[in-house]
Design an enzyme around this catalytic site. Sequence first.
Site, PDB file in Angstrom:
ATOM      1  N   GLU A 189       0.839  -1.216   0.000  1.00 29.18           N
ATOM      2  CA  GLU A 189       0.000   0.000   0.000  1.00 29.18           C
ATOM      3  C   GLU A 189       0.868   1.258   0.000  1.00 29.18           C
ATOM      4  O   GLU A 189       0.514   2.259  -0.634  1.00 29.18           O
ATOM      5  CB  GLU A 189      -0.960   0.005   1.199  1.00 29.18           C
ATOM      6  CG  GLU A 189      -1.925  -1.184   1.273  1.00 29.18           C
ATOM      7  CD  GLU A 189      -2.710  -1.429  -0.001  1.00 29.18           C
ATOM      8  OE1 GLU A 189      -2.964  -0.482  -0.766  1.00 29.18           O
ATOM      9  OE2 GLU A 189      -3.061  -2.602  -0.239  1.00 29.18           O
ATOM     10  N   HIS A 243       1.698   2.119  -3.358  1.00 27.61           N
ATOM     11  CA  HIS A 243       0.605   2.784  -4.086  1.00 27.61           C
ATOM     12  C   HIS A 243       0.642   4.296  -3.906  1.00 27.61           C
ATOM     13  O   HIS A 243       0.435   5.036  -4.870  1.00 27.61           O
ATOM     14  CB  HIS A 243      -0.769   2.270  -3.630  1.00 27.61           C
ATOM     15  CG  HIS A 243      -1.227   1.041  -4.347  1.00 27.61           C
ATOM     16  ND1 HIS A 243      -1.318   0.961  -5.717  1.00 27.61           N
ATOM     17  CD2 HIS A 243      -1.633  -0.172  -3.880  1.00 27.61           C
ATOM     18  CE1 HIS A 243      -1.754  -0.240  -6.066  1.00 27.61           C
ATOM     19  NE2 HIS A 243      -1.950  -0.958  -4.966  1.00 27.61           N
TER      20      HIS A 243
HETATM   21 ZN    ZN Z   1      -2.573  -2.883  -4.817  1.00 30.09          ZN
END
Ligand code: ZN
Length: 181
Positions: free
Chosen positions: A144, A147
Amino acid sequence: MANILEIVELGNPVLRTKAKEVKDIPDPKVQQLIDDLIFTASHASGVGISAPQVGQSLRIFIISSYPNDRYPEAPEMIPTPVINPQIISYSEGLVKGWEGCLSIPGIRAPVLRHRSVKVKYFDREGNELEAMFEDFVARIFQHEFDHIEGIVFLDRLEDNSEVITEKEYFKLFNENENKDE
Ligand code: ZN
């Protein structure tokens, strides 16, 4: 009330954009986004989701590890909103583990990640916390965190020939399950 948000997929430029710091955590729009992210991750059987994946270029993600049909071995934890995170330190050495991504449907691949990470982040009340995450949860955190930096797990692959479809992944998984019995 929480809403299911549309998850953007690979090709959307927001997934390749470094997300912005959240300036005002108590802002009702930020709080609503957190509720919507938790609801959307749960609806999609995701163990994590980031704001860029719903088209919001902000440094927010949710870690929501629990055993589910996509990750039957995942540990159970309360969905944890992570805001403006920093990774302070990484454990030495890397471990390979299977990953998928709600924004790259139908694909799995083994990704090298640090086994544990020491991190700092703000919770949804605006408190700054320090925490150590290990194993699968550390993997989610690193996925994450990527991201919000505009990186997807495919960028981390050593060998593209290891990419498989989710259908084949479940065949492999079930075979391994049978071997364990
Ligand atoms: Zn992902």
